[in-house]
Design a protein around this motif. Structure first.
Motif, mmCIF file in Angstrom:
data_model
loop_
_atom_site.group_PDB
_atom_site.id
_atom_site.type_symbol
_atom_site.label_atom_id
_atom_site.label_comp_id
_atom_site.label_asym_id
_atom_site.label_seq_id
_atom_site.Cartn_x
_atom_site.Cartn_y
_atom_site.Cartn_z
ATOM 1 N N ARG A 25 0.824 -1.322 0.068
ATOM 2 C CA ARG A 25 0.040 0.143 -0.163
ATOM 3 C C ARG A 25 0.957 1.212 -0.041
ATOM 4 O O ARG A 25 0.538 2.239 -0.678
ATOM 5 C CB ARG A 25 -0.976 -0.013 1.298
ATOM 6 C CG ARG A 25 -2.139 -0.816 1.028
ATOM 7 C CD ARG A 25 -2.840 -1.171 2.400
ATOM 8 N NE ARG A 25 -3.471 -0.054 2.787
ATOM 9 C CZ ARG A 25 -4.211 0.121 3.755
ATOM 10 N NH1 ARG A 25 -4.249 -0.858 4.710
ATOM 11 N NH2 ARG A 25 -4.740 1.047 3.935
ATOM 12 N N TYR A 36 -8.629 2.219 0.093
ATOM 13 C CA TYR A 36 -9.622 1.323 -0.310
ATOM 14 C C TYR A 36 -10.549 1.996 -1.591
ATOM 15 O O TYR A 36 -11.097 1.340 -2.095
ATOM 16 C CB TYR A 36 -10.476 0.745 0.676
ATOM 17 C CG TYR A 36 -9.580 -0.165 1.614
ATOM 18 C CD1 TYR A 36 -9.107 -1.367 1.249
ATOM 19 C CD2 TYR A 36 -8.956 0.511 2.742
ATOM 20 C CE1 TYR A 36 -8.279 -2.184 2.030
ATOM 21 C CE2 TYR A 36 -8.057 -0.405 3.659
ATOM 22 C CZ TYR A 36 -7.779 -1.486 3.400
ATOM 23 O OH TYR A 36 -7.020 -2.262 4.207
ATOM 24 N N GLY A 66 -8.562 0.707 -5.801
ATOM 25 C CA GLY A 66 -8.460 0.034 -4.456
ATOM 26 C C GLY A 66 -7.040 0.000 -3.761
ATOM 27 O O GLY A 66 -5.939 0.720 -4.342
ATOM 28 N N ALA A 67 -6.789 -0.271 -2.486
ATOM 29 C CA ALA A 67 -5.510 -0.400 -1.920
ATOM 30 C C ALA A 67 -4.395 -1.152 -2.590
ATOM 31 O O ALA A 67 -3.353 -0.540 -2.458
ATOM 32 C CB ALA A 67 -5.818 -0.777 -0.433
ATOM 33 N N PRO A 89 -12.970 -3.471 1.840
ATOM 34 C CA PRO A 89 -11.720 -3.485 2.367
ATOM 35 C C PRO A 89 -11.111 -4.933 2.777
ATOM 36 O O PRO A 89 -9.989 -5.152 2.376
ATOM 37 C CB PRO A 89 -11.681 -2.561 3.495
ATOM 38 C CG PRO A 89 -12.707 -1.367 3.069
ATOM 39 C CD PRO A 89 -13.720 -2.175 2.531
ATOM 40 N N GLN A 92 -10.466 -6.719 -0.281
ATOM 41 C CA GLN A 92 -9.095 -6.293 -0.839
ATOM 42 C C GLN A 92 -7.946 -6.851 -0.248
ATOM 43 O O GLN A 92 -7.051 -7.259 -0.916
ATOM 44 C CB GLN A 92 -9.179 -4.775 -0.973
ATOM 45 C CG GLN A 92 -10.231 -4.132 -1.986
ATOM 46 C CD GLN A 92 -10.170 -2.571 -2.016
ATOM 47 O OE1 GLN A 92 -8.925 -1.846 -2.036
ATOM 48 N NE2 GLN A 92 -11.152 -1.744 -1.978
#
Length: 197
Positions: A25, A36, A66-67, A89, A92
């Motif tokens: 991330r 996210y 997204g992340a 989240p 993910q």
């Protein structure tokens, strides 16, 4: 390799796995909750519903979102394989663990070898572009440790044997030579002290 969502969730309880997800991330999105909902290019998509937006963000170049910046093709394949019902989240995170496992790097992450894990992932799949940056790679050990990762080794450390097993066999082996040497020195000296009696 993790073969079910439950196994992915179990892997998420490991500190090294969590730290490695933060490494990804750090390079791909950000380490706050806004990661996210980010699109490639920096724009954010609206939730709910938690669906992959499947569009290029403003200033972006792909459908990555997204992340962990999943392109739609990658996300749809993961969702089908693991039964992810949405792009939330937790899913993910599970998807990122699945990709790590699919590319043979989960054991390296678990054993605290983030740079080796990155090399393994890159040898098979290059979608996390941050892994291609030498500047980013130089920061990986520090990022990994700052999020609770423990650098280690894949070689298991054998437990110490119980004290009783360690001492009993060694005691006679150690005492016999020592007593023999003491006898060679002590008997003549004792004889000189006390005489022939």
């Amino acid at each position: 390799m993790a073969s079910s969502r439950d196994q992915l969730l179990a892997a998420l309880t490991n500190d090294n796995v969590q730290a490695f997800l933060h490494v990804i991330r750090e390079g791909e999105s950000s380490n706050d909750d806004a990661a996210y909902t980010i699109l490639n290019g920096g724009e954010h998509f609206t939730v709910p519903p938690w669906d992959h937006p499947n569009r290029v963000g403003k200033g972006g170049t792909s459908t990555a979102a997204g992340a962990y910046q999943y392109v739609i093709k990658t996300w749809l394949a993961l969702a089908k394989q693991y039964g992810f019902e949405d792009f939330s989240p937790i899913n993910q995170d599970c998807g990122a663990v699945a990709l790590i496992a699919q590319h043979g790097a989960l054991d390296l992450v678990l054993s605290g070898r983030p740079l080796e894990a990155i090399r393994r992932i890159n040898s098979k799949w290059v979608e996390w572009e941050c892994f291609e940056s030498k500047t980013f790679l130089a920061q990986v050990p520090q990022i990994f440790a700052s999020y609770g990762g423990q650098v280690g080794s894949s070689v298991p450390v054998a437990p110490d044997p119980p004290l009783s097993q360690e001492v009993k066999p060694m005691l006679p082996a150690l005492l016999i030579p020592i007593l023999g040497e003491l006898a060679k020195v002590a008997i003549p000296q004792l004889g000189a002290l006390f005489g022939s009696g």
